[in-house]
Design a protein around this motif. Structure first.
Motif, PDB file in Angstrom:
ATOM      1  N   ALA A  60      -4.754  -3.157  -4.887  1.00  0.00           N
ATOM      2  CA  ALA A  60      -6.026  -2.526  -4.529  1.00  0.00           C
ATOM      3  C   ALA A  60      -6.150  -2.459  -3.011  1.00  0.00           C
ATOM      4  CB  ALA A  60      -7.189  -3.320  -5.114  1.00  0.00           C
ATOM      5  N   SER A  61      -6.336  -1.246  -2.532  1.00  0.00           N
ATOM      6  CA  SER A  61      -6.585  -1.007  -1.115  1.00  0.00           C
ATOM      7  C   SER A  61      -7.910  -0.257  -1.016  1.00  0.00           C
ATOM      8  CB  SER A  61      -5.438  -0.204  -0.489  1.00  0.00           C
ATOM      9  OG  SER A  61      -5.271   1.038  -1.165  1.00  0.00           O
ATOM     10  N   ALA A  62      -8.401  -0.083   0.206  1.00  0.00           N
ATOM     11  CA  ALA A  62      -9.664   0.622   0.414  1.00  0.00           C
ATOM     12  C   ALA A  62      -9.404   1.926   1.144  1.00  0.00           C
ATOM     13  CB  ALA A  62     -10.632  -0.242   1.213  1.00  0.00           C
ATOM     14  N   GLY A  63      -9.934   3.012   0.596  1.00  0.00           N
ATOM     15  CA  GLY A  63      -9.817   4.314   1.240  1.00  0.00           C
ATOM     16  C   GLY A  63     -10.708   4.403   2.468  1.00  0.00           C
ATOM     17  N   ARG A  64     -10.594   5.505   3.176  1.00  0.00           N
ATOM     18  CA  ARG A  64     -11.370   5.722   4.403  1.00  0.00           C
ATOM     19  C   ARG A  64     -12.875   5.565   4.146  1.00  0.00           C
ATOM     20  NH1 ARG A  64      -9.048   8.574   8.109  1.00  0.00           N
ATOM     21  NH2 ARG A  64      -8.056   9.957   6.633  1.00  0.00           N
ATOM     22  N   ASP A  65     -13.328   5.996   2.972  1.00  0.00           N
ATOM     23  CA  ASP A  65     -14.751   5.914   2.650  1.00  0.00           C
ATOM     24  C   ASP A  65     -15.130   4.592   1.973  1.00  0.00           C
ATOM     25  OD1 ASP A  65     -13.587   6.225   0.176  1.00  0.00           O
ATOM     26  OD2 ASP A  65     -14.747   8.003  -0.390  1.00  0.00           O
ATOM     27  N   GLY A  66     -14.172   3.663   1.892  1.00  0.00           N
ATOM     28  CA  GLY A  66     -14.437   2.368   1.277  1.00  0.00           C
ATOM     29  C   GLY A  66     -14.178   2.329  -0.218  1.00  0.00           C
ATOM     30  N   ARG A  67     -13.893   3.478  -0.794  1.00  0.00           N
ATOM     31  CA  ARG A  67     -13.643   3.546  -2.234  1.00  0.00           C
ATOM     32  C   ARG A  67     -12.331   2.830  -2.548  1.00  0.00           C
ATOM     33  NH1 ARG A  67     -15.436   8.049  -5.684  1.00  0.00           N
ATOM     34  NH2 ARG A  67     -16.277   8.694  -3.691  1.00  0.00           N
ATOM     35  N   PRO A  68     -12.322   1.987  -3.596  1.00  0.00           N
ATOM     36  CA  PRO A  68     -11.076   1.289  -3.934  1.00  0.00           C
ATOM     37  C   PRO A  68     -10.020   2.246  -4.490  1.00  0.00           C
ATOM     38  CG  PRO A  68     -12.821   0.707  -5.477  1.00  0.00           C
ATOM     39  CD  PRO A  68     -13.427   1.604  -4.453  1.00  0.00           C
ATOM     40  N   HIS A  69      -8.783   1.947  -4.179  1.00  0.00           N
ATOM     41  CA  HIS A  69      -7.636   2.681  -4.722  1.00  0.00           C
ATOM     42  C   HIS A  69      -6.719   1.634  -5.328  1.00  0.00           C
ATOM     43  CE1 HIS A  69      -3.519   4.443  -4.314  1.00  0.00           C
ATOM     44  NE2 HIS A  69      -4.141   5.435  -4.922  1.00  0.00           N
ATOM     45  N   VAL A  70      -6.455   1.738  -6.620  1.00  0.00           N
ATOM     46  CA  VAL A  70      -5.623   0.765  -7.321  1.00  0.00           C
ATOM     47  C   VAL A  70      -4.405   1.490  -7.875  1.00  0.00           C
ATOM     48  CG1 VAL A  70      -5.522  -0.929  -9.192  1.00  0.00           C
ATOM     49  CG2 VAL A  70      -7.658  -0.578  -7.939  1.00  0.00           C
ATOM     50  N   ALA A  71      -3.224   0.908  -7.630  1.00  0.00           N
ATOM     51  CA  ALA A  71      -1.987   1.531  -8.095  1.00  0.00           C
ATOM     52  C   ALA A  71      -0.976   0.455  -8.501  1.00  0.00           C
ATOM     53  CB  ALA A  71      -1.395   2.411  -6.994  1.00  0.00           C
ATOM     54  N   PRO A  72      -0.173   0.738  -9.530  1.00  0.00           N
ATOM     55  CA  PRO A  72       0.878  -0.212  -9.928  1.00  0.00           C
ATOM     56  C   PRO A  72       2.042  -0.160  -8.947  1.00  0.00           C
ATOM     57  CG  PRO A  72       0.989   1.761 -11.280  1.00  0.00           C
ATOM     58  CD  PRO A  72      -0.195   1.929 -10.368  1.00  0.00           C
ATOM     59  N   LEU A  73       2.717  -1.293  -8.814  1.00  0.00           N
ATOM     60  CA  LEU A  73       3.816  -1.375  -7.863  1.00  0.00           C
ATOM     61  C   LEU A  73       4.751  -2.510  -8.262  1.00  0.00           C
ATOM     62  CD1 LEU A  73       4.480   0.091  -5.167  1.00  0.00           C
ATOM     63  CD2 LEU A  73       3.319  -1.752  -3.996  1.00  0.00           C
ATOM     64  N   TRP A  74       6.022  -2.362  -7.944  1.00  0.00           N
ATOM     65  CA  TRP A  74       6.975  -3.449  -8.137  1.00  0.00           C
ATOM     66  C   TRP A  74       6.881  -4.398  -6.944  1.00  0.00           C
ATOM     67  CZ3 TRP A  74      12.010  -0.607  -9.980  1.00  0.00           C
ATOM     68  CH2 TRP A  74      11.865  -0.267 -11.328  1.00  0.00           C
TER      69      TRP A  74
END
Length: 159
Positions: free
Chosen positions: A33-47
């Protein structure tokens, strides 16, 4: 190196350090989980790989995640397993990531990446050598907070 903040709640079902190490060594996918420019969370799967101290993420450098983390390196990562309630277990790590090595990763040897690349090749490629693809780079998270849970321990608490 400072230890991550100690878990305050749910200590009865928390994993030991050895259990965390074994769990993170065997599970294959995390959710970042990271935060976009507007603060919206971005969640992505990763190895990922865990070296006992840091979580190493191998990320595409032309991704929303990389863009977000270049602007704000704060991150939360969840790794979990289980289907039934009594089987659920996992680890959540948080802190700030730092890029490690070339961006994107080249084939130039880098002593700082020997351990994560060996672990990555063993975990995802059946051993052998790590092969950079010119699209990915390493992010290192040395967590300032680590929380774990293992609901399988609940059975021992109800006696």
């Amino acid at each position: 190196m400072t230890e991550p903040a100690r878990q305050r709640r749910g200590r009865a079902i928390a994993m030991t350090s050895a259990e965390v190490d074994e769990f993170l060594a065997t599970e294959r996918t995390c959710r970042v989980a990271s935060a976009g420019r507007d603060g919206r969370p971005h969640v992505a799967p990763l190895w990922f790989v865990w070296d006992g101290t840091s979580l190493w993420l191998n990320s595409v450098v032309r991704s929303q995640r990389w863009t977000d983390l270049a602007r704000d390196p704060r991150i939360a990562v969840a790794v979990d397993a289980g289907v039934e309630y009594s089987e659920l277990r996992g680890v959540e790590l948080s802190g700030a990531v730092v890029p490690a090595g070339d961006v994107p990763r080249t084939a130039v040897p880098d002593p700082a990446l020997v351990t994560p690349e060996r672990l990555f090749a063993a975990k995802y490629a059946g051993g052998g050598d790590f092969a950079p693809d010119g699209r990915h780079a390493w992010l290192r998270l040395t967590p300032d907070k680590l929380v774990s849970w293992d609901f399988r321990k609940l059975a021992g608490l109800s006696r």
